[in-house]
Design a protein around this motif. Sequence first.
Motif, PDB file in Angstrom:
ATOM      1  N   GLU A  66       0.839  -1.217   0.000  1.00 12.07           N
ATOM      2  CA  GLU A  66       0.000   0.000   0.000  1.00 12.07           C
ATOM      3  C   GLU A  66       0.869   1.261   0.000  1.00 12.07           C
ATOM      4  O   GLU A  66       0.563   2.229  -0.700  1.00 12.07           O
ATOM      5  N   LEU A  67       1.931   1.251   0.803  1.00 12.71           N
ATOM      6  CA  LEU A  67       2.812   2.414   0.852  1.00 12.71           C
ATOM      7  C   LEU A  67       3.480   2.647  -0.496  1.00 12.71           C
ATOM      8  O   LEU A  67       3.580   3.783  -0.955  1.00 12.71           O
ATOM      9  N   ARG A  68       3.911   1.591  -1.131  1.00 18.38           N
ATOM     10  CA  ARG A  68       4.566   1.724  -2.440  1.00 18.38           C
ATOM     11  C   ARG A  68       3.584   2.145  -3.529  1.00 18.38           C
ATOM     12  O   ARG A  68       3.963   2.845  -4.464  1.00 18.38           O
ATOM     13  N   ALA A  69       2.332   1.752  -3.394  1.00 11.55           N
ATOM     14  CA  ALA A  69       1.320   2.114  -4.395  1.00 11.55           C
ATOM     15  C   ALA A  69       0.794   3.530  -4.178  1.00 11.55           C
ATOM     16  O   ALA A  69       0.191   4.095  -5.085  1.00 11.55           O
ATOM     17  N   GLY A  70       1.025   4.090  -2.995  1.00 15.83           N
ATOM     18  CA  GLY A  70       0.408   5.374  -2.696  1.00 15.83           C
ATOM     19  C   GLY A  70       1.343   6.440  -2.185  1.00 15.83           C
ATOM     20  O   GLY A  70       2.086   7.046  -2.956  1.00 15.83           O
ATOM     21  N   PRO A  71       1.355   6.633  -0.868  1.00 20.02           N
ATOM     22  CA  PRO A  71       1.946   7.857  -0.327  1.00 20.02           C
ATOM     23  C   PRO A  71       3.468   7.950  -0.306  1.00 20.02           C
ATOM     24  O   PRO A  71       3.990   9.032  -0.146  1.00 20.02           O
ATOM     25  N   LEU A  72       4.188   6.863  -0.509  1.00 18.73           N
ATOM     26  CA  LEU A  72       5.643   6.940  -0.395  1.00 18.73           C
ATOM     27  C   LEU A  72       6.337   6.925  -1.741  1.00 18.73           C
ATOM     28  O   LEU A  72       5.998   6.141  -2.617  1.00 18.73           O
ATOM     29  N   ALA A  73       7.331   7.768  -1.853  1.00 15.45           N
ATOM     30  CA  ALA A  73       8.184   7.746  -3.044  1.00 15.45           C
ATOM     31  C   ALA A  73       8.977   6.445  -3.053  1.00 15.45           C
ATOM     32  O   ALA A  73       9.262   5.869  -1.998  1.00 15.45           O
ATOM     33  N   ALA A  74       9.336   5.998  -4.218  1.00 13.46           N
ATOM     34  CA  ALA A  74      10.095   4.755  -4.350  1.00 13.46           C
ATOM     35  C   ALA A  74      11.438   4.829  -3.645  1.00 13.46           C
ATOM     36  O   ALA A  74      11.997   3.804  -3.260  1.00 13.46           O
ATOM     37  N   SER A  75      11.962   6.025  -3.454  1.00  5.75           N
ATOM     38  CA  SER A  75      13.274   6.178  -2.826  1.00  5.75           C
ATOM     39  C   SER A  75      13.238   6.035  -1.303  1.00  5.75           C
ATOM     40  O   SER A  75      14.291   5.904  -0.676  1.00  5.75           O
ATOM     41  N   VAL A  76      12.067   6.048  -0.683  1.00  6.83           N
ATOM     42  CA  VAL A  76      11.970   5.937   0.775  1.00  6.83           C
ATOM     43  C   VAL A  76      12.231   4.489   1.180  1.00  6.83           C
ATOM     44  O   VAL A  76      11.518   3.580   0.753  1.00  6.83           O
ATOM     45  N   PRO A  77      13.266   4.255   2.005  1.00  8.16           N
ATOM     46  CA  PRO A  77      13.551   2.888   2.430  1.00  8.16           C
ATOM     47  C   PRO A  77      12.449   2.329   3.332  1.00  8.16           C
ATOM     48  O   PRO A  77      11.936   3.034   4.202  1.00  8.16           O
ATOM     49  N   ILE A  78      12.100   1.077   3.101  1.00  4.18           N
ATOM     50  CA  ILE A  78      11.195   0.345   3.978  1.00  4.18           C
ATOM     51  C   ILE A  78      11.958  -0.883   4.445  1.00  4.18           C
ATOM     52  O   ILE A  78      12.324  -1.737   3.630  1.00  4.18           O
ATOM     53  N   ILE A  79      12.223  -0.941   5.737  1.00  2.00           N
ATOM     54  CA  ILE A  79      12.940  -2.061   6.327  1.00  2.00           C
ATOM     55  C   ILE A  79      11.945  -2.882   7.132  1.00  2.00           C
ATOM     56  O   ILE A  79      11.306  -2.375   8.048  1.00  2.00           O
ATOM     57  N   MET A  80      11.836  -4.150   6.765  1.00  3.53           N
ATOM     58  CA  MET A  80      10.919  -5.056   7.435  1.00  3.53           C
ATOM     59  C   MET A  80      11.583  -5.621   8.694  1.00  3.53           C
ATOM     60  O   MET A  80      12.746  -6.007   8.658  1.00  3.53           O
ATOM     61  N   LEU A  81      10.825  -5.643   9.794  1.00  2.00           N
ATOM     62  CA  LEU A  81      11.267  -6.260  11.042  1.00  2.00           C
ATOM     63  C   LEU A  81      10.583  -7.612  11.141  1.00  2.00           C
ATOM     64  O   LEU A  81       9.354  -7.676  11.190  1.00  2.00           O
ATOM     65  N   THR A  82      11.362  -8.680  11.140  1.00  2.00           N
ATOM     66  CA  THR A  82      10.769 -10.003  11.084  1.00  2.00           C
ATOM     67  C   THR A  82      11.565 -11.015  11.892  1.00  2.00           C
ATOM     68  O   THR A  82      12.778 -10.865  12.055  1.00  2.00           O
ATOM     69  N   ALA A  83      10.873 -12.034  12.369  1.00  2.00           N
ATOM     70  CA  ALA A  83      11.531 -13.151  13.043  1.00  2.00           C
ATOM     71  C   ALA A  83      11.707 -14.325  12.088  1.00  2.00           C
ATOM     72  O   ALA A  83      12.292 -15.334  12.441  1.00  2.00           O
ATOM     73  N   ARG A  84      11.202 -14.196  10.886  1.00  2.00           N
ATOM     74  CA  ARG A  84      11.257 -15.283   9.908  1.00  2.00           C
ATOM     75  C   ARG A  84      12.533 -15.198   9.094  1.00  2.00           C
ATOM     76  O   ARG A  84      12.832 -14.160   8.506  1.00  2.00           O
ATOM     77  N   LEU A  85      13.235 -16.325   9.044  1.00  2.00           N
ATOM     78  CA  LEU A  85      14.521 -16.369   8.365  1.00  2.00           C
ATOM     79  C   LEU A  85      14.483 -17.057   7.006  1.00  2.00           C
ATOM     80  O   LEU A  85      15.465 -17.055   6.282  1.00  2.00           O
ATOM     81  N   ARG A  86      13.356 -17.668   6.661  1.00  2.00           N
ATOM     82  CA  ARG A  86      13.288 -18.396   5.388  1.00  2.00           C
ATOM     83  C   ARG A  86      13.418 -17.430   4.212  1.00  2.00           C
ATOM     84  O   ARG A  86      12.862 -16.340   4.233  1.00  2.00           O
ATOM     85  N   GLN A  87      14.132 -17.879   3.204  1.00  2.00           N
ATOM     86  CA  GLN A  87      14.354 -17.037   2.027  1.00  2.00           C
ATOM     87  C   GLN A  87      13.040 -16.620   1.378  1.00  2.00           C
ATOM     88  O   GLN A  87      12.902 -15.487   0.929  1.00  2.00           O
TER      89      GLN A  87
END
Length: 124
Positions: A66-87
């Motif tokens: 949603e952020l990529r489709a709307g309010p954020l420019a493509a240059s804004v970094p989005i870092i996911m916080l996750t406990a999942r390690l699977r590729q």
Amino acid sequence: MSTILLVEDDPDIRHLVAGRLTDAGFDVVGAADGPAALNAARERPPDLVLLAVRMPALSGIDVCRELRAGPLAASVPIIMLTARLRQQDLDQGYAAGATGHIIKPFSPAELRERVEAALARVGS
């Protein structure tokens, strides 16, 4: 001062991460869920987003899309916080528009380094 949108449904983690980032000189806007994150990004576009993957109502993957489709420019970094390690889990985040992942649990030093590096890449 860079603004970071921190999206984490666990209030203890959100408080801890926000405190560490504030101490490091960042302006932190917290959101407890996906809908609140989307509203916050529309009201005040951040310089970087830290986004938990697993959240109720709207997953971090859905919020990222949603952020990529709307309010954020493509240059804004989005870092996911996750406990999942699977590729495949990491690939799903990248396919949604994430620029990186931080695996939980993480140290405050790692968090700060990754945030500063992502912001430096955008600034150059």
